[in-house]
Design a protein around this motif. Structure first.
Motif, mmCIF file in Angstrom:
data_model
loop_
_atom_site.group_PDB
_atom_site.id
_atom_site.type_symbol
_atom_site.label_atom_id
_atom_site.label_comp_id
_atom_site.label_asym_id
_atom_site.label_seq_id
_atom_site.Cartn_x
_atom_site.Cartn_y
_atom_site.Cartn_z
ATOM 1 N N ARG A 122 -3.851 -5.634 -13.435
ATOM 2 C CA ARG A 122 -4.679 -6.644 -13.830
ATOM 3 C C ARG A 122 -5.418 -6.934 -12.343
ATOM 4 O O ARG A 122 -6.671 -7.268 -12.288
ATOM 5 C CB ARG A 122 -3.922 -8.127 -14.038
ATOM 6 C CG ARG A 122 -3.639 -7.759 -15.457
ATOM 7 C CD ARG A 122 -3.057 -9.273 -16.285
ATOM 8 N NE ARG A 122 -1.932 -9.797 -15.547
ATOM 9 C CZ ARG A 122 -1.353 -10.909 -15.591
ATOM 10 N NH1 ARG A 122 -1.849 -11.727 -16.235
ATOM 11 N NH2 ARG A 122 -0.158 -10.942 -14.907
ATOM 12 N N GLU A 161 -15.115 -14.284 -22.062
ATOM 13 C CA GLU A 161 -14.087 -13.788 -22.887
ATOM 14 C C GLU A 161 -14.159 -12.165 -22.917
ATOM 15 O O GLU A 161 -14.257 -11.489 -23.674
ATOM 16 C CB GLU A 161 -14.163 -14.234 -24.449
ATOM 17 C CG GLU A 161 -13.936 -15.631 -24.476
ATOM 18 C CD GLU A 161 -12.610 -15.968 -24.311
ATOM 19 O OE1 GLU A 161 -11.563 -14.947 -24.434
ATOM 20 O OE2 GLU A 161 -11.947 -17.037 -24.442
ATOM 21 N N SER A 162 -13.999 -11.842 -21.630
ATOM 22 C CA SER A 162 -14.111 -10.314 -21.489
ATOM 23 C C SER A 162 -12.987 -9.822 -20.511
ATOM 24 O O SER A 162 -12.145 -10.464 -19.928
ATOM 25 C CB SER A 162 -15.339 -10.018 -20.858
ATOM 26 O OG SER A 162 -15.367 -8.488 -20.171
ATOM 27 N N LYS A 163 -12.741 -8.605 -20.940
ATOM 28 C CA LYS A 163 -11.631 -7.799 -20.082
ATOM 29 C C LYS A 163 -12.176 -7.867 -18.549
ATOM 30 O O LYS A 163 -13.045 -7.861 -18.189
ATOM 31 C CB LYS A 163 -11.434 -6.250 -20.321
ATOM 32 C CG LYS A 163 -10.350 -5.458 -19.730
ATOM 33 C CD LYS A 163 -10.410 -4.190 -20.180
ATOM 34 C CE LYS A 163 -9.279 -3.202 -19.352
ATOM 35 N NZ LYS A 163 -9.331 -1.804 -19.913
ATOM 36 N N ILE A 164 -10.864 -7.792 -17.777
ATOM 37 C CA ILE A 164 -11.210 -7.943 -16.126
ATOM 38 C C ILE A 164 -11.737 -6.674 -15.855
ATOM 39 O O ILE A 164 -11.244 -5.641 -16.116
ATOM 40 C CB ILE A 164 -10.046 -8.428 -15.435
ATOM 41 C CG1 ILE A 164 -9.519 -9.896 -15.730
ATOM 42 C CG2 ILE A 164 -10.345 -8.276 -14.003
ATOM 43 C CD1 ILE A 164 -8.194 -10.387 -15.484
ATOM 44 N N ILE A 186 -10.608 -16.976 -14.391
ATOM 45 C CA ILE A 186 -9.669 -15.992 -15.041
ATOM 46 C C ILE A 186 -8.680 -16.566 -15.657
ATOM 47 O O ILE A 186 -7.973 -17.386 -14.922
ATOM 48 C CB ILE A 186 -9.556 -14.769 -14.059
ATOM 49 C CG1 ILE A 186 -10.952 -14.092 -13.558
ATOM 50 C CG2 ILE A 186 -8.413 -13.795 -14.535
ATOM 51 C CD1 ILE A 186 -10.636 -12.977 -12.576
ATOM 52 N N GLU A 188 -5.253 -15.753 -18.976
ATOM 53 C CA GLU A 188 -4.717 -15.102 -19.858
ATOM 54 C C GLU A 188 -5.344 -13.469 -19.964
ATOM 55 O O GLU A 188 -5.634 -12.775 -21.116
ATOM 56 C CB GLU A 188 -5.361 -15.608 -21.160
ATOM 57 C CG GLU A 188 -4.981 -17.383 -21.664
ATOM 58 C CD GLU A 188 -5.732 -17.868 -22.599
ATOM 59 O OE1 GLU A 188 -6.322 -17.144 -23.480
ATOM 60 O OE2 GLU A 188 -5.305 -19.107 -22.694
ATOM 61 N N ASN A 189 -5.280 -13.269 -18.840
ATOM 62 C CA ASN A 189 -5.586 -11.623 -18.507
ATOM 63 C C ASN A 189 -7.299 -11.194 -18.694
ATOM 64 O O ASN A 189 -7.403 -10.142 -19.435
ATOM 65 C CB ASN A 189 -4.741 -10.730 -19.312
ATOM 66 C CG ASN A 189 -4.717 -9.225 -18.763
ATOM 67 O OD1 ASN A 189 -5.322 -9.179 -17.496
ATOM 68 N ND2 ASN A 189 -4.208 -8.241 -19.497
ATOM 69 N N LYS A 190 -8.164 -12.279 -18.707
ATOM 70 C CA LYS A 190 -9.367 -12.228 -19.201
ATOM 71 C C LYS A 190 -10.539 -12.919 -18.362
ATOM 72 O O LYS A 190 -9.751 -13.974 -17.605
ATOM 73 C CB LYS A 190 -9.756 -12.796 -20.785
ATOM 74 C CG LYS A 190 -9.343 -11.834 -21.790
ATOM 75 C CD LYS A 190 -9.603 -12.505 -23.160
ATOM 76 C CE LYS A 190 -8.975 -11.741 -24.344
ATOM 77 N NZ LYS A 190 -9.217 -12.408 -25.519
ATOM 78 N N LYS A 192 -12.675 -15.502 -18.611
ATOM 79 C CA LYS A 192 -12.964 -16.541 -19.625
ATOM 80 C C LYS A 192 -14.191 -16.991 -19.628
ATOM 81 O O LYS A 192 -14.939 -17.319 -20.539
ATOM 82 C CB LYS A 192 -12.029 -17.719 -19.504
ATOM 83 C CG LYS A 192 -10.467 -17.080 -19.881
ATOM 84 C CD LYS A 192 -10.173 -16.797 -21.309
ATOM 85 C CE LYS A 192 -10.012 -18.003 -21.902
ATOM 86 N NZ LYS A 192 -9.594 -17.786 -23.348
#
Length: 263
Positions: A122, A161-164, A186, A188-190, A192
């Protein structure tokens, strides 16, 4: 000749614990309000308190009544005035609980190596994006939170609301991007949200070269459990803000260790 009674000097172990607990609480309060506007507020309340006793002793009934009405709200007024400090105080206590301090020990029992590997996956695109933005001196403010507060962030941000992603972070903070002026959050691994407006710190003793980006990063770390990575647009230097304190000139190795520990 009568003997003197020194019973009032007897100190029990309960008294010692009482004194120690009060001293710890006073230290926590001092560490939270130093270099902030809360110190001025406390001085103002002290002046009003002393002035009230002065006018009362001089029998100035009208002033005494007015000040007494002001002071009658008491605890409610203190809660309203010192709401940010009370919030930070409770967060500070929560961060230092036994379970929080020993989360690494719990992780060792339940697969800490897997967690560490996931953390590195991550963190890598974030580190890579910071390297690129440092090289191009692109100003950036990246905030990491464990729990995303919709009320705090959603009202002043653009939801992503996207992937890092390294490229997404770079494109957000590119100076011609409509989202570059603000913070990326950032959780919840996103990624935001972006373009977030954050509360500025009240610390009056920060270096004059700190702009809004640094003050916002420090401010959000004071009021929440967030940590912030700040990249200076002028120098390209990386700063790391946590619990209202900022570490300057952070290397990429240090940044990786800090994020691995706190994120």
């Amino acid at each position: 000749m009568k003997s003197l009674d020194f019973d009032f000097l007897k100190i029990t172990w309960v008294n010692v614990i009482d004194i120690i607990v009060v001293a710890i609480l006073l230290y926590y309060i001092y560490s939270l309000i130093k270099n902030t506007l809360a110190v001025n507020l406390l001085l103002g309340l002290l002046i009003i308190f002393l002035f009230y006793h002065l006018v009362t002793s001089l029998h100035m009934d009208l002033l005494s009544t007015i000040i007494n009405k002001f002071m009658s709200v008491g605890i409610l007024a203190l809660v309203v005035i010192f709401q940010p400090e009370i919030r930070r105080f409770l967060l500070h206590i929560g961060k230092n609980t036994f379970l929080q301090k020993n989360k690494t020990w719990w992780g060792n029992l339940f697969g800490s190596k897997d967690l560490e590997r996931d953390n590195l996956l991550r963190i890598k695109p974030i580190i890579d994006a910071c390297k690129s933005m440092k090289k191009t001196r692109t100003g950036a403010l990246i905030v990491f939170v464990k729990f995303y507060d919709d009320q705090l962030f959603a009202n002043s941000c653009e939801i992503i609301e996207s992937k890092i992603s390294k490229r997404l972070l770079e494109s957000i903070f590119q100076k011609h991007s409509p989202l570059h002026d603000g913070a990326v959050v950032i959780a919840e691994n996103k990624i935001k949200s972006a373009s977030c407006i954050l509360p500025l710190t009240d610390n009056e003793k920060l270096p004059p070269q700190f702009g809004l980006r640094h003050r916002a990063g420090i401010g959000i770390s004071e009021n929440t459990d967030a940590v912030a990575v700040i990249i200076s647009e002028e120098t390209g230097e990386i700063a790391y803000a946590k619990q209202g304190r900022v570490r300057m000139n952070v290397s990429f190795g240090e940044l990786e260790k800090l994020l691995n520990k706190d994120f």
